[in-house]
Motif scaffolding. Structure first.
Motif, mmCIF file in Angstrom:
data_model
loop_
_atom_site.group_PDB
_atom_site.id
_atom_site.type_symbol
_atom_site.label_atom_id
_atom_site.label_comp_id
_atom_site.label_asym_id
_atom_site.label_seq_id
_atom_site.Cartn_x
_atom_site.Cartn_y
_atom_site.Cartn_z
ATOM 1 N N ALA A 129 108.092 -109.938 25.550
ATOM 2 C CA ALA A 129 107.914 -108.491 25.405
ATOM 3 C C ALA A 129 107.328 -108.162 24.035
ATOM 4 O O ALA A 129 106.457 -107.303 23.908
ATOM 5 C CB ALA A 129 109.246 -107.779 25.605
ATOM 6 N N LYS A 130 107.779 -108.900 23.032
ATOM 7 C CA LYS A 130 107.264 -108.671 21.674
ATOM 8 C C LYS A 130 105.794 -109.077 21.611
ATOM 9 O O LYS A 130 104.952 -108.328 21.107
ATOM 10 C CB LYS A 130 108.099 -109.490 20.678
ATOM 11 N N LEU A 131 105.516 -110.258 22.150
ATOM 12 C CA LEU A 131 104.137 -110.746 22.126
ATOM 13 C C LEU A 131 103.182 -109.774 22.815
ATOM 14 O O LEU A 131 102.076 -109.527 22.358
ATOM 15 C CB LEU A 131 104.095 -112.105 22.833
ATOM 16 N N GLU A 135 108.012 -103.983 24.069
ATOM 17 C CA GLU A 135 109.464 -103.883 23.812
ATOM 18 C C GLU A 135 109.979 -102.455 23.979
ATOM 19 O O GLU A 135 111.061 -102.239 24.506
ATOM 20 C CB GLU A 135 109.772 -104.297 22.372
ATOM 21 N N GLU A 136 109.177 -101.488 23.542
ATOM 22 C CA GLU A 136 109.618 -100.085 23.515
ATOM 23 C C GLU A 136 109.716 -99.458 24.906
ATOM 24 O O GLU A 136 110.328 -98.412 25.068
ATOM 25 C CB GLU A 136 108.619 -99.235 22.705
ATOM 26 N N ILE A 137 109.062 -100.083 25.888
ATOM 27 C CA ILE A 137 108.990 -99.426 27.207
ATOM 28 C C ILE A 137 109.801 -100.162 28.274
ATOM 29 O O ILE A 137 109.692 -99.865 29.458
ATOM 30 C CB ILE A 137 107.520 -99.308 27.688
ATOM 31 N N MET A 138 110.649 -101.106 27.843
ATOM 32 C CA MET A 138 111.366 -101.939 28.816
ATOM 33 C C MET A 138 112.270 -101.137 29.756
ATOM 34 O O MET A 138 112.505 -101.541 30.884
ATOM 35 C CB MET A 138 112.192 -103.018 28.099
ATOM 36 N N ASN A 139 112.783 -100.003 29.288
ATOM 37 C CA ASN A 139 113.674 -99.226 30.158
ATOM 38 C C ASN A 139 112.969 -98.077 30.864
ATOM 39 O O ASN A 139 113.607 -97.285 31.556
ATOM 40 C CB ASN A 139 114.869 -98.713 29.348
ATOM 41 N N LYS A 140 111.659 -97.991 30.696
ATOM 42 C CA LYS A 140 110.901 -96.933 31.380
ATOM 43 C C LYS A 140 110.499 -97.408 32.782
ATOM 44 O O LYS A 140 110.618 -98.581 33.114
ATOM 45 C CB LYS A 140 109.668 -96.573 30.574
ATOM 46 N N TYR A 141 109.977 -96.449 33.577
ATOM 47 C CA TYR A 141 109.525 -96.761 34.937
ATOM 48 C C TYR A 141 107.991 -96.806 34.948
ATOM 49 O O TYR A 141 107.354 -96.167 34.095
ATOM 50 C CB TYR A 141 110.087 -95.729 35.916
#
Ligand SMILES: Nc1ncnc2c1ncn2[C@@H]1O[C@H](COP(=O)(O)OP(=O)(O)OP(=O)(O)O)[C@@H](O)[C@H]1O
Ligand SMILES: [Mg+2]
Length: 258
Positions: A129-131, A135-141
């Motif tokens: 996710a970092k690469l 990372e910032e959108i992992m909980n979005k749809y």
């Protein structure tokens, strides 16, 4: 070792009035492990169809496809699904993210299906996710994020399971140049460090220049193949010359048709 062998493959689409459209005509393509192969060609030439057929997602009418020596046409439906999940990573042209799942859940789907969720090393999803800068959108749809972010999530989902071969359909089509470079460098790393075979469809000469070999598809036929001899910059120029030559032929053909 050959990871992928496509032998004399033909694919037809049946139109409403019973007329067959031949979309793939006698395709032969072999991909060795540790090979990064590009597929280029104009819109409608059959690139997505070839990728879907090679990955066992779509059926074909004639010929043979072996992945790691396994004849995929002989596999039963469930067997093929399992084989795909264990061996193949797929980046779809239209991403194919599940809208009712968050981005993190989408990425973990292949692992959840194989009940490998508990055994994945805690940091591998975080690292990826970092690469890929998601990372910032992992909980979005999916509907809450941009096309480029969806594309990077789809790439993350394709590689989370450490597949032996990745089929990527225009994986950088929605990305800015810095994100494209990151993805392509990562593909290069996968194929040099882990012997992952990569087959990538692209319209972009820059992306294609990362490949070891580029095949050109026209009206369902492989009409040309060029191999990287020196560095990426020299290969970029070779691909550009071919692309220009094909667009000249296309223009001439179209002006003759009018
Ligand atoms: N489900 C389908 N039914 C009938 N014809 C189809 C179907 N899917 C694709 N085709 C036709 O097959 C041909 C090849 O389509 P394909 O999607 O493989 O092209 P492509 O090279 O990936 O194009 P693009 O660069 O626009 O993505 C096109 O003429 C298309 O109209
Ligand atoms: Mg396509």
């Amino acid at each position: 070792m050959n990871i992928l062998e496509i032998k004399n493959v033909c694919k037809n689409y049946k139109a409403e009035k019973g007329i067959n459209t031949k979309v793939l005509k006698n395709i032969n393509l072999t991909v060795k492990d540790n090979e990064f192969v590009g597929i280029m060609g104009s819109s409608g030439s059959g690139k997505t169809t070839l990728l879907n057929v090679a990955a066992g997602i779509d059926s074909f009418d004639d010929g043979k496809i072996n992945i790691y020596g396994n004849d995929i046409s002989k596999m039963k439906r469930n067997e093929l699904s399992l084989f795909r999940r264990n061996n193949i990573g797929m980046v779809f042209q239209d991403f194919n993210l599940i809208s009712s799942l968050s981005i993190k859940e989408n990425i973990l789907v292949p692992l959840i299906l194989d009940k490998k969720y508990e055994i994945i090393q805690g940091d591998s999803i975080d690292k990826l996710a970092k690469l890929l800068d998601i990372e910032e959108i992992m909980n979005k749809y999916p509907y809450e994020i941009s096309g480029g972010q969806q594309q990077r999530a789809a790439i993350c989902r394709a590689i989370i399971n450490s597949p032996k071969i990745i089929f990527a359909d225009e994986p950088t089509g929605n990305l800015d140049s810095s994100s494209s470079e990151k993805v392509l460098e990562y593909f290069k790393l996968l194929h040099s460090e882990y012997n992952t075979g990569i087959v990538m469809v692209t319209h972009e000469i820059f992306s294609a220049s990362y490949c070891d070999r580029v095949v050109f598809l026209k009206d369902g036929v492989i009409i040309k193949e060029i191999i990287k001899k020196k560095d990426r910059f020299e290969f970029f120029n070779c691909i550009m010359k071919e692309v220009q030559a094909f667009s000249m032929i296309d223009k001439r053909r179209k002006s003759n048709e009018v």
